[in-house]
Design an enzyme around this catalytic site. Structure first.
Site, mmCIF file in Angstrom:
data_model
loop_
_atom_site.group_PDB
_atom_site.id
_atom_site.type_symbol
_atom_site.label_atom_id
_atom_site.label_comp_id
_atom_site.label_asym_id
_atom_site.label_seq_id
_atom_site.Cartn_x
_atom_site.Cartn_y
_atom_site.Cartn_z
ATOM 1 N N ASP A 182 0.861 -1.174 0.000
ATOM 2 C CA ASP A 182 0.000 0.000 0.000
ATOM 3 C C ASP A 182 0.900 1.228 0.000
ATOM 4 O O ASP A 182 1.832 1.308 0.794
ATOM 5 C CB ASP A 182 -0.869 -0.007 1.268
ATOM 6 C CG ASP A 182 -2.258 0.535 1.008
ATOM 7 O OD1 ASP A 182 -2.353 1.629 0.434
ATOM 8 O OD2 ASP A 182 -3.244 -0.134 1.385
ATOM 9 N N ASP A 282 -3.021 4.846 -2.233
ATOM 10 C CA ASP A 282 -4.070 5.412 -1.396
ATOM 11 C C ASP A 282 -4.488 6.811 -1.871
ATOM 12 O O ASP A 282 -3.631 7.656 -2.132
ATOM 13 C CB ASP A 282 -3.508 5.500 0.033
ATOM 14 C CG ASP A 282 -4.572 5.786 1.071
ATOM 15 O OD1 ASP A 282 -5.476 4.956 1.227
ATOM 16 O OD2 ASP A 282 -4.495 6.847 1.722
ATOM 17 N N GLU A 340 -6.324 3.985 -5.665
ATOM 18 C CA GLU A 340 -7.601 4.149 -4.971
ATOM 19 C C GLU A 340 -8.052 5.558 -5.304
ATOM 20 O O GLU A 340 -7.391 6.532 -4.938
ATOM 21 C CB GLU A 340 -7.442 3.981 -3.463
ATOM 22 C CG GLU A 340 -8.792 3.959 -2.763
ATOM 23 C CD GLU A 340 -8.830 4.701 -1.436
ATOM 24 O OE1 GLU A 340 -9.698 4.398 -0.618
ATOM 25 O OE2 GLU A 340 -7.995 5.605 -1.215
ATOM 26 N N HIS A 411 -11.391 -2.726 3.458
ATOM 27 C CA HIS A 411 -11.274 -2.391 4.882
ATOM 28 C C HIS A 411 -11.999 -1.097 5.236
ATOM 29 O O HIS A 411 -11.971 -0.690 6.390
ATOM 30 C CB HIS A 411 -9.792 -2.270 5.236
ATOM 31 C CG HIS A 411 -9.127 -1.155 4.483
ATOM 32 N ND1 HIS A 411 -8.974 -1.193 3.108
ATOM 33 C CD2 HIS A 411 -8.622 0.033 4.888
ATOM 34 C CE1 HIS A 411 -8.397 -0.069 2.716
ATOM 35 N NE2 HIS A 411 -8.172 0.698 3.769
ATOM 36 N N ASP A 412 -12.599 -0.423 4.259
ATOM 37 C CA ASP A 412 -13.259 0.859 4.515
ATOM 38 C C ASP A 412 -14.778 0.772 4.461
ATOM 39 O O ASP A 412 -15.445 1.809 4.486
ATOM 40 C CB ASP A 412 -12.809 1.901 3.471
ATOM 41 C CG ASP A 412 -11.368 2.340 3.670
ATOM 42 O OD1 ASP A 412 -10.867 2.246 4.805
ATOM 43 O OD2 ASP A 412 -10.759 2.783 2.687
HETATM 44 O O1 ISL Z 1 -13.308 10.135 0.707
HETATM 45 C C1 ISL Z 1 -14.018 9.454 1.380
HETATM 46 C C2 ISL Z 1 -15.412 9.765 1.432
HETATM 47 O O2 ISL Z 1 -15.817 10.337 0.233
HETATM 48 C C3 ISL Z 1 -13.486 8.320 2.119
HETATM 49 O O3 ISL Z 1 -14.213 7.201 1.815
HETATM 50 C C4 ISL Z 1 -12.035 8.161 1.747
HETATM 51 O O4 ISL Z 1 -11.885 8.354 0.411
HETATM 52 C C5 ISL Z 1 -11.513 6.836 1.984
HETATM 53 O O5 ISL Z 1 -11.726 6.555 3.303
HETATM 54 C C6 ISL Z 1 -10.028 6.835 1.640
HETATM 55 O O6 ISL Z 1 -9.484 5.692 2.114
HETATM 56 C C7 ISL Z 1 -8.129 5.503 2.202
HETATM 57 O O7 ISL Z 1 -7.438 6.585 2.788
HETATM 58 C C8 ISL Z 1 -7.718 6.855 4.155
HETATM 59 C C9 ISL Z 1 -7.700 5.611 5.032
HETATM 60 O O8 ISL Z 1 -8.282 5.896 6.262
HETATM 61 C C10 ISL Z 1 -8.439 4.459 4.393
HETATM 62 O O9 ISL Z 1 -8.340 3.306 5.178
HETATM 63 C C11 ISL Z 1 -7.852 4.271 3.025
HETATM 64 O O10 ISL Z 1 -8.345 3.156 2.372
HETATM 65 C C12 ISL Z 1 -6.668 7.814 4.600
HETATM 66 O O11 ISL Z 1 -5.399 7.301 4.334
#
Ligand code: ISL
Ligand code: CA
Length: 617
Positions: A182, A282, A340, A411-412
């Site tokens: 990641d 990310d 992502e 995981h989100d």
């Molecule tokens: O942007 C969002 C809402 O519109 C969130 O969903 C966000 O984009 C998302 O959580 C991003 O995720 C990634 O980056 C975050 C981390 O907490 C997450 O676990 C990761 O997957 C910050 O690094």
């Protein structure tokens, strides 16, 4: 080159631009309106002036120049949709996402670790997995479970050592699998040495690595953080302000500084030299921010829930920075990248993943995770008809120069199956249906840990059970805003990321009253489907034809010169007439293959081999 959009342009002209299309599609998704409502011959011909008048109550005056600026920033022609599909390993691979903290704990301290992953490599290989994606394992104070990196070159001691990592990489490769890491480079931890030096020494060259401002609060912009509250906090003795789009301990890097880009490229190269096969990147579409960090538009903020996003969702230098990183790192190592990219619509995803552009190989887009008019925090029933339409839109319009990722969980997000089936009656049927779609549609499947075990959402009992910073901050915000505890808790329970972050139940020994067990029958279906996909490249590269997509129905065909598959899905909870198959074998759903009706959420796979018939005649 498309024509510049002005207030005299029509809605349908905007729809024809890349960013205009994606913004309008997002607005439709957010408001729950259909495409027809926007593009019918009446509304489609409205000028933006007229739309502005009609939406005065929702969209303030400054919205429009901001909108025009964005739409006009991406007017180059789109690459053609047809063309040859290039064959690559990552289009053929089955990926598996590991969230190290809760995957497998080898030493009984309650935290998953690298040795735990090593112990399960045989399991993963047997499942049919070809490549692993590890969520962050770097040194971190764990404010956001490792997405806040203190040192990119060290392994967090909870997970093990660099030797453990090297052993893992070696064993993964020895099994013929690949491993991607990641890459969290939109921000670092505030404990990263760059930030520490920046904040301690006003003359430090590291100050320009971040967005540090010695202002008074009033002089800062109005951006909000994804984890609630302002995107600015102050740090250090001098109490300087720094920008953080996520938690206070995740400070945003200034990619406009060439030194930052160079340091990141060097770090990426060191990992690639070590032998890792690529990276999941990310929130990579947030890296370029509009110069001077202008104030976020209030209307956009209200509509989308976050203020400022129009200044960095697809920032001015996004393509330049992605291409530069690609040339300096990935291309040299033939490494794989998947971005992502929350908030990017289909057309922008096309733009960053077109093979000819050399920016990213693939992306995770998220528009399928909630149905129109809903956000992750709503408790509602997910309608699979929407997912089918989303898939078909992408399969038809994403283009042969791009390749989509297929996933439901990560995981989100709470587990998808629990959203579709609130009562938990058809859990198994839905899990099988989702797996079939994942392994027979065109794209690369990403299994999230536990999908193959049939895991569902977890019955957390109160906010005290919750670990995730996003949920905790949001709960606090709701309470501050005057919501009743019970209502705030309902919101958190529906949307918390912790649903997906429970320790995997390898031994079926969870807390008895809250039991989550491995469903081995789901596991065996995953194995069969992955095996099927491996044996038949038709399921990877074959063409896709839709046979029926009426309400609650999805019948499609994958076909190449040698063979074809027909897949018959019931997307709803009522019995439906099965499709009459001219095919020879039922591969899945054999026991019921004679019945004329599909049970709720039932799916059948039929197979037909052309050569055999040819010989017979
Ligand atoms: O942007 C969002 C809402 O519109 C969130 O969903 C966000 O984009 C998302 O959580 C991003 O995720 C990634 O980056 C975050 C981390 O907490 C997450 O676990 C990761 O997957 C910050 O690094
Ligand atoms: Ca451990």
């Amino acid at each position: 080159m498309k024509q510049i959009i002005t207030m005299h342009s029509r809605v349908k002209d905007v729809w024809n631009t890349i960013i205009g299309h994606d913004i309008l599609a997002k607005l439709l998704l957010q408001t729950g309106l259909s495409e027809k409502a926007l593009l019918n011959s009446l509304v489609g011909n409205f000028s933006l002036w007229m739309i502005r008048k009609m939406t005065e109550k929702i969209l303030d005056a400054p919205f429009w120049p901001a909108f025009l600026h964005l739409v006009n920033s991406e007017l180059d022609d789109e690459a053609p949709l047809d063309g040859k599909v290039e064959r690559t390993w990552w289009k053929e691979a089955v990926f598996y996402q590991i969230y190290p903290r809760t995957f497998c704990d080898s030493n009984g301290d309650g935290i998953g670790d690298i040795q735990g992953i090593i112990q399960k490599l045989d399991y993963l290989k047997e499942l049919g997995v070809d490549a692993l994606w590890l969520s962050p394992i770097y040194d971190s104070p764990m404010a956001d479970n490792g997405y806040d990196i203190r040192d990119y070159e060290k392994i967090n001691s909870d997970f093990g050592t660099m030797e453990d990592f090297e052993q893992l990489l070696k064993e993964v490769h020895a099994k013929g699998m690949k491993l991607i890491m990641d890459l969290v480079v939109n921000h670092t931890s505030d404990e990263h040495r760059w930030f520490q030096q920046a904040i301690q020494d006003p003359k430090s060259p590291y100050r320009d690595y971040y967005f540090i401002r010695p202002y008074t609060k009033e002089e800062l912009n109005n951006w909000t953080s994804f984890f609630s509250g302002s995107a600015w906090s102050h740090y250090g003795k001098e109490k300087d302000w720094a920008l953080h789009l996520f938690a206070e301990k995740q400070v945003d890097l200034n990619w406009d500084n060439p030194k930052v880009r160079e340091e990141i490229a060097d770090m990426v190269n060191r990992w690639l030299d070590k032998g890792v096969d690529g990276f999941r990147m990310d929130v990579i579409n947030y890296i370029s921010k509009d110069k001077g960090l202008p104030a976020g538009n209030e209307s956009v903020g209200t509509l989308m829930g976050y203020r400022g996003i129009e200044h960095y969702y697809y920032g001015p230098h996004l393509h330049t920075y992605l291409h530069e990183l690609h040339q300096n790192t990935f291309a040299k190592h033939h490494a794989f990248s998947i971005g992502e990219t929350p908030g990017l619509g289909r057309k922008m995803c096309r733009r960053v993943t077109g093979a000819e552009r050399e920016e990213l190989d693939m992306v995770f887009s998220f528009d399928h995770l909630e149905t129109p008019g809903h956000v992750r925090w709503d408790a509602y029933q997910y309608d699979l008809n929407y997912y089918r339409n989303y898939l078909l839109d992408w399969q038809k319009n994403y283009g042969n120069n791009c390749w989509m990722s297929l996933f439901y969980n990560n995981h989100d997000n709470p587990r998808m199956v629990s959203k579709i089936d609130l009562a938990g009656i058809y859990r198994k049927e839905i899990e099988i249906l989702l797996a079939v779609l994942q392994f027979t549609m065109k794209g690369t499947p990403f299994i999230y840990q536990g999908d193959e075990m049939g895991l569902v959402n977890y019955l957390f009992r109160s906010i005290d059970d919750i670990q995730d910073i996003e949920s905790k901050n949001y709960y606090e915000k709701l309470i501050l805003e005057g919501e009743k505890e019970i209502d705030a808790w309902k919101t958190i329970l529906a949307g918390t990321r912790d649903h997906a972050r429970r320790m995997l139940p390898w031994n079926n020994q969870e807390i008895p009253e809250l039991k989550q067990e491995i469903d081995t029958s789901i596991q065996s279906i995953y194995k069969q489907l992955i095996h099927l996909r491996k044996e038949h490249s038709c399921l990877i590269y074959g063409e896709l034809n839709v046979i029926d997509c009426h309400f609650d129905r999805f019948v499609y065909e994958r076909k190449d010169a040698k063979e074809s598959f027909r897949i018959d899905c019931n997307l709803g909870n009522q019995n439906r007439k099965a499709y009459k198959m001219p095919h020879e074998y039922a591969l899945l759903g054999e026991s019921s293959s004679c019945s004329k009706e599909l049970r709720p959420y039932e799916v059948r796979i039929w197979y037909y081999k052309k050569e055999r018939t040819a010989k017979k005649n």
